[in-house]
Design an enzyme around this catalytic site. Structure first.
Site, short mmCIF file in Angstrom:
data_model
loop_
_atom_site.label_atom_id
_atom_site.label_comp_id
_atom_site.label_asym_id
_atom_site.label_seq_id
_atom_site.Cartn_x
_atom_site.Cartn_y
_atom_site.Cartn_z
N ARG A 123 -11.04 8.21 -3.61
CA ARG A 123 -10.24 7.55 -4.65
C ARG A 123 -9.95 8.51 -5.80
O ARG A 123 -8.86 8.49 -6.37
CB ARG A 123 -10.95 6.28 -5.15
CG ARG A 123 -11.12 5.18 -4.11
CD ARG A 123 -9.83 4.56 -3.65
NE ARG A 123 -9.08 3.95 -4.72
CZ ARG A 123 -8.09 3.06 -4.52
NH1 ARG A 123 -7.75 2.68 -3.30
NH2 ARG A 123 -7.43 2.57 -5.54
N ASN B 192 3.74 5.76 -2.22
CA ASN B 192 2.80 6.62 -2.94
C ASN B 192 1.92 7.49 -2.03
O ASN B 192 0.80 7.84 -2.39
CB ASN B 192 1.95 5.80 -3.92
CG ASN B 192 1.14 4.72 -3.22
OD1 ASN B 192 1.21 4.60 -2.00
ND2 ASN B 192 0.36 3.98 -3.97
N HIS C 290 -3.05 6.24 1.36
CA HIS C 290 -3.97 5.11 1.16
C HIS C 290 -5.40 5.64 1.18
O HIS C 290 -5.71 6.56 1.93
CB HIS C 290 -3.81 4.10 2.31
CG HIS C 290 -4.90 3.07 2.37
ND1 HIS C 290 -4.85 1.90 1.65
CD2 HIS C 290 -6.08 3.04 3.04
CE1 HIS C 290 -5.95 1.20 1.88
NE2 HIS C 290 -6.72 1.86 2.72
N GLU D 129 -11.62 -0.84 7.75
CA GLU D 129 -10.37 -0.11 7.95
C GLU D 129 -10.53 1.01 8.99
O GLU D 129 -9.61 1.28 9.75
CB GLU D 129 -9.88 0.44 6.61
CG GLU D 129 -9.45 -0.69 5.67
CD GLU D 129 -9.05 -0.21 4.28
OE1 GLU D 129 -9.11 1.01 4.00
OE2 GLU D 129 -8.66 -1.06 3.47
N PHE E 164 4.20 -7.95 -4.08
CA PHE E 164 4.71 -6.77 -3.38
C PHE E 164 4.36 -6.74 -1.90
O PHE E 164 4.68 -5.78 -1.21
CB PHE E 164 4.19 -5.49 -4.07
CG PHE E 164 2.69 -5.37 -4.15
CD1 PHE E 164 1.93 -4.92 -3.07
CD2 PHE E 164 2.01 -5.69 -5.33
CE1 PHE E 164 0.55 -4.80 -3.15
CE2 PHE E 164 0.63 -5.57 -5.42
CZ PHE E 164 -0.10 -5.13 -4.32
N THR F 186 -2.73 4.44 -8.35
CA THR F 186 -1.70 3.87 -7.47
C THR F 186 -0.30 4.35 -7.87
O THR F 186 0.51 4.70 -7.01
CB THR F 186 -1.75 2.33 -7.57
OG1 THR F 186 -3.09 1.90 -7.33
CG2 THR F 186 -0.82 1.69 -6.56
N ARG G 184 -1.55 11.88 -5.16
CA ARG G 184 -0.39 11.07 -5.57
C ARG G 184 0.41 11.76 -6.68
O ARG G 184 1.64 11.68 -6.69
CB ARG G 184 -0.86 9.68 -5.98
CG ARG G 184 -1.16 8.82 -4.73
CD ARG G 184 -1.90 7.56 -5.08
NE ARG G 184 -1.91 6.59 -3.98
CZ ARG G 184 -2.70 5.53 -3.96
NH1 ARG G 184 -3.53 5.28 -4.96
NH2 ARG G 184 -2.66 4.70 -2.94
N TYR H 287 -3.21 -5.20 5.50
CA TYR H 287 -3.09 -5.49 4.07
C TYR H 287 -3.30 -6.97 3.75
O TYR H 287 -2.80 -7.46 2.73
CB TYR H 287 -1.73 -5.01 3.56
CG TYR H 287 -1.67 -3.52 3.31
CD1 TYR H 287 -2.43 -2.93 2.29
CD2 TYR H 287 -0.85 -2.69 4.06
CE1 TYR H 287 -2.38 -1.56 2.04
CE2 TYR H 287 -0.78 -1.32 3.82
CZ TYR H 287 -1.55 -0.77 2.80
OH TYR H 287 -1.49 0.58 2.55
N LYS I 105 0.98 8.01 4.34
CA LYS I 105 1.95 6.93 4.48
C LYS I 105 3.31 7.44 4.97
O LYS I 105 3.58 8.65 4.94
CB LYS I 105 2.09 6.20 3.14
CG LYS I 105 0.81 5.45 2.73
CD LYS I 105 1.05 4.63 1.45
CE LYS I 105 -0.19 3.83 1.08
NZ LYS I 105 0.05 2.98 -0.14
N1 UDP Z 1 1.89 -1.48 -4.27
C1 UDP Z 1 3.19 -1.79 -4.62
N2 UDP Z 1 3.42 -2.34 -5.86
C2 UDP Z 1 2.42 -2.60 -6.75
C3 UDP Z 1 1.10 -2.29 -6.39
C4 UDP Z 1 0.87 -1.74 -5.14
O1 UDP Z 1 4.10 -1.56 -3.84
O2 UDP Z 1 2.70 -3.10 -7.85
C5 UDP Z 1 1.64 -0.90 -2.94
C6 UDP Z 1 1.29 0.58 -3.02
O3 UDP Z 1 1.81 1.23 -1.85
C7 UDP Z 1 -0.24 0.54 -3.00
C8 UDP Z 1 -0.49 -0.64 -2.02
O4 UDP Z 1 0.54 -1.57 -2.34
O5 UDP Z 1 -0.80 1.75 -2.56
C9 UDP Z 1 -1.84 -1.29 -2.15
O6 UDP Z 1 -2.03 -1.67 -3.51
P1 UDP Z 1 -3.44 -1.41 -4.22
O7 UDP Z 1 -3.41 -2.18 -5.52
O8 UDP Z 1 -4.55 -1.70 -3.27
O9 UDP Z 1 -3.38 0.14 -4.58
P2 UDP Z 1 -4.20 1.38 -3.98
O10 UDP Z 1 -5.58 0.89 -3.61
O11 UDP Z 1 -3.42 1.87 -2.79
O12 UDP Z 1 -4.23 2.39 -5.09
MG MG Z 2 -6.12 -0.69 -2.41
#
Ligand code: UDP
Ligand code: MG
Length: 138
Positions: A85, A112, A115, A126, A57, A91, A102, A49, A9
């Site tokens: 993952r 973070n 992705h 994707e 968010f 996250t 992370r 997204y 990112k």
């Molecule tokens: N994100 C955020 N606030 C939140 C949750 C997620 O800004 O409360 C952002 C963060 O960059 C995250 C992305 O949105 O990686 C996608 O969220 P997701 O729940 O899919 O998390 P991920 O799959 O990336 O762990």
């Molecule tokens: Mg996600």
């Protein structure tokens, strides 16, 4: 599914973490099958997204993901989606297991570092989003 999509990112690219993150992923057993650097347009980030469109968010996420260049990569390994993952961690870096990407490189839950696709179906979508010419999925 042997392939998944990761994106380094804009926070991590801007902070000079690219090389370390790619080395971490390769050390964890992933082979790099495709990579590019792209500064996403607002329309691209909104589309990528789209599943989060209703989340509070969403607008901030789109703004962050368009704030600078990022590096999408198609990665290959056995059980690629689940394994990536595990390697990237939760996250929120405060909740990520020690040694995950992370935990090591993320600034916050929002910024973070990386992705990772969360399902085989999303990995296909994707990878196709950034690498429409890729024909080695599966
Ligand atoms: N994100 C955020 N606030 C939140 C949750 C997620 O800004 O409360 C952002 C963060 O960059 C995250 C992305 O949105 O990686 C996608 O969220 P997701 O729940 O899919 O998390 P991920 O799959 O990336 O762990
Ligand atoms: Mg996600």
């Amino acid at each position: 599914m042997r392939q998944t999509l990761a994106i380094i990112k804009p926070d991590a690219v801007g902070n000079g973490r690219t090389g370390r993150i790619i080395a971490h992923l390769e050390s964890a057993g992933f082979a790099l099958r495709a990579a590019r650097m792209v500064t996403m347009t607002r329309a691209q980030a909104q589309s990528f997204y789209d599943v989060h469109r209703e989340r509070p968010f969403y607008d901030a996420l789109v703004a962050f993901m368009t704030s600078g260049p990022c590096i999408p990569m198609a990665l290959e390994a056995p059980d690629a989606v689940r394994r990536l993952r595990q390697v990237i961690g939760a996250t929120d870096p405060a909740e990520a297991d020690p040694g995950t990407v992370r935990a090591l490189y993320a600034e916050s839950k929002e910024r973070n570092a990386i992705h990772g696709s969360d399902s085989d179906g999303n990995a296909r979508r994707e990878i196709g989003f950034f690498f429409p010419e890729c024909d080695r999925l599966g």
